[in-house]
Design an enzyme around this catalytic site. Structure first.
Site, PDB file in Angstrom:
ATOM      1  CD  GLU A  35      -2.174   7.706   0.875  1.00 17.70           C
ATOM      2  OE1 GLU A  35      -1.687   8.556   1.628  1.00 17.70           O
ATOM      3  OE2 GLU A  35      -1.735   6.543   0.785  1.00 17.70           O
ATOM      4  CG  ASP A  87      -1.770   2.491   1.456  1.00 19.65           C
ATOM      5  OD1 ASP A  87      -2.200   1.830   0.504  1.00 19.65           O
ATOM      6  OD2 ASP A  87      -1.447   3.689   1.358  1.00 19.65           O
ATOM      7  NE  ARG A  98       0.086   4.819  -3.410  1.00 18.06           N
ATOM      8  CZ  ARG A  98      -0.313   4.743  -2.152  1.00 18.06           C
ATOM      9  NH1 ARG A  98      -1.587   4.554  -1.886  1.00 18.06           N
ATOM     10  NH2 ARG A  98       0.528   4.838  -1.162  1.00 18.06           N
ATOM     11  CG  HIS A 127       2.464   0.970   1.513  1.00 21.11           C
ATOM     12  ND1 HIS A 127       3.488   1.403   0.705  1.00 21.11           N
ATOM     13  CD2 HIS A 127       1.805   2.085   1.909  1.00 21.11           C
ATOM     14  CE1 HIS A 127       3.457   2.721   0.617  1.00 21.11           C
ATOM     15  NE2 HIS A 127       2.442   3.161   1.339  1.00 21.11           N
ATOM     16  CD  GLU A 155       0.630   4.488   5.379  1.00 19.20           C
ATOM     17  OE1 GLU A 155       0.347   4.143   4.218  1.00 19.20           O
ATOM     18  OE2 GLU A 155       0.674   5.685   5.752  1.00 19.20           O
TER      19      GLU A 155
END
Length: 292
Positions: free
Chosen positions: A245, A184, A216, A187, A151
Site C-alpha cells: 500500500e 500495516d 511509505r 503504522h 486496521e
C-alpha cells in the site's frame, strides 16, 4: 509458506472506477503481482461485474479496502452519520462477496485524521460503542463469507486504535465472528516497539497485511525489520497476502489524505516493481530456510 503478493491501486490512481479499473488491473498482472487491493472510496465508483470480468482475464486475487473519509464514523457521532457509515461498510461487504474477496479492510471506527483526547473511562465507552455499531456489520460479513479486517492507525491519523493490543481489547468479543485485524507495517513502525511482536500478538486474528517502506515507499532497502516481520508471520502461520500500500503524489485528493508530498520512486511502476522484487526475495528465502 507461500503467500500471494498484491498491490493497492492507490499506487497509481484515486478513485478506482469502472473507467480506469480494467487497465490498472491488467497493468498490475503484467508486472507480476498475484493479488490486488480494490479501494472502494464511494458506493458505486466501480461495479462487481467490471471487477469479475478483469479478474477472469488476469487471475488476480481480490481484496477490498475501505476509505474512512470525513463524515464516516462509528463512534462519537450522531445516529444519521453512524447509519450512513454502516450503509457504506455494508456496500463494501457486498462488493467483497460479489467479487470473491475474503476480506474487507480498513480503519473502520472513525474518519481518518479525526483525533481527540480521552480518559481511560471515555476510551472504554468508545470501544463499547464501536462494538455495538460494528456488531451488525460483523454479522453481515459472517453471513457473506467475508471478514472485516480492522486496521490500527498511527497517532496522527486516529486517537482511538493505534496498536495491536488496543485493537484486540476494543474488538475482543467480535474477533473470530466476522471480524479480524488488518495490520500495516507503516503504522506498526510508528506505534509499536516491535513490529514482529505486534504481529505475533495479533496471531490467528491477523487476516490482512499491508506492507511498505518506513517512508511509505516500496518495501525493502528501508529501516523496517523485514527479517523479524517475516519470521513473525511464519511463527503465526499467516497465510494471507502481502499487499503493497503506497500512494501517488500526483493525485491531489489522495496526496492530501495520505500526506504524500513528494514522489516515493522515479515512477509508480518502479515503486511497485521494486517492492514486488524485494517481497519475492524475502518470500523465497523464508521458504528455503523452512525446507532446510
Amino acid at each position: 509458506m507461500h503467500r500471494s503478493i498484491g498491490v493497492n491501486t492507490w499506487v497509481w490512481a484515486s478513485p478506482l472506477t469502472d473507467a480506469n479499473l480494467p487497465d490498472l488491473l491488467r497493468r498490475i498482472a503484467d508486472l507480476g503481482f498475484d493479488a490486488v487491493e480494490l479501494p472502494l472510496e464511494n458506493i458505486g465508483d466501480f461495479s462487481a461485474a467490471t471487477v469479475r470480468d478483469v479478474l477472469t482475464y488476469t487471475g488476480l486475487k481480490p481484496y477490498v479496502v475501505g476509505a474512512m473519509a470525513p463524515g464516516r464514523d462509528l463512534v462519537r457521532a450522531d445516529p444519521a452519520t453512524i447509519a450512513e457509515t454502516q450503509r457504506y461498510l455494508s456496500a463494501c461487504i457486498e462488493l467483497a462477496h460479489d467479487v470473491g474477496a475474503s476480506a474487507v479492510c480498513g480503519p473502520f471506527y472513525s474518519s481518518t485524521g479525526r483525533v481527540w483526547r480521552m480518559s481511560e473511562t471515555e476510551r472504554q465507552e468508545a470501544y463499547a460503542e464501536l462494538r455495538r455499531n460494528l456488531a451488525p456489520l460483523a454479522a453481515e460479513a459472517l453471513s457473506a463469507g467475508v471478514v472485516l479486517g480492522i486496521e490500527p492507525l498511527n497517532r496522527y491519523e486516529t486517537s482511538l486504535i493505534n496498536t495491536t493490543a488496543q485493537a484486540l481489547e476494543a474488538l475482543e468479543p467480535l474477533l473470530g465472528h466476522g471480524v479480524g485485524l488488518a495490520l500495516d507495517t507503516y503504522h506498526l513502525g510508528i506505534e509499536e516497539r516491535s513490529s514482529a511482536l505486534a504481529i505475533e500478538t495479533a496471531g490467528e486474528h491477523l487476516v490482512h497485511l499491508q506492507v511498505c517502506g518506513n517512508d511509505r515507499g516500496a518495501p525493502g532497502g528501508d529501516q523496517t525489520d523485514w527479517d523479524g516481520i517475516f519470521d513473525a508471520l511464519d511463527r503465526i502461520r499467516y497465510k494471507g497476502a502481502l499487499n503493497i500500500e503506497s500512494f501517488t503524489a500526483l493525485n491531489a485528493s489522495i496526496a492530501t489524505a495520505a500526506s504524500i508530498w513528494r514522489p516515493l520512486a522515479e515512477t509508480q511502476d518502479q515503486l511497485a516493481e521494486d517492492g514486488l522484487a524485494f517481497l519475492r526475495i524475502m518470500q523465497n528465502s523464508t521458504i528455503k530456510e523452512m525446507q532446510l
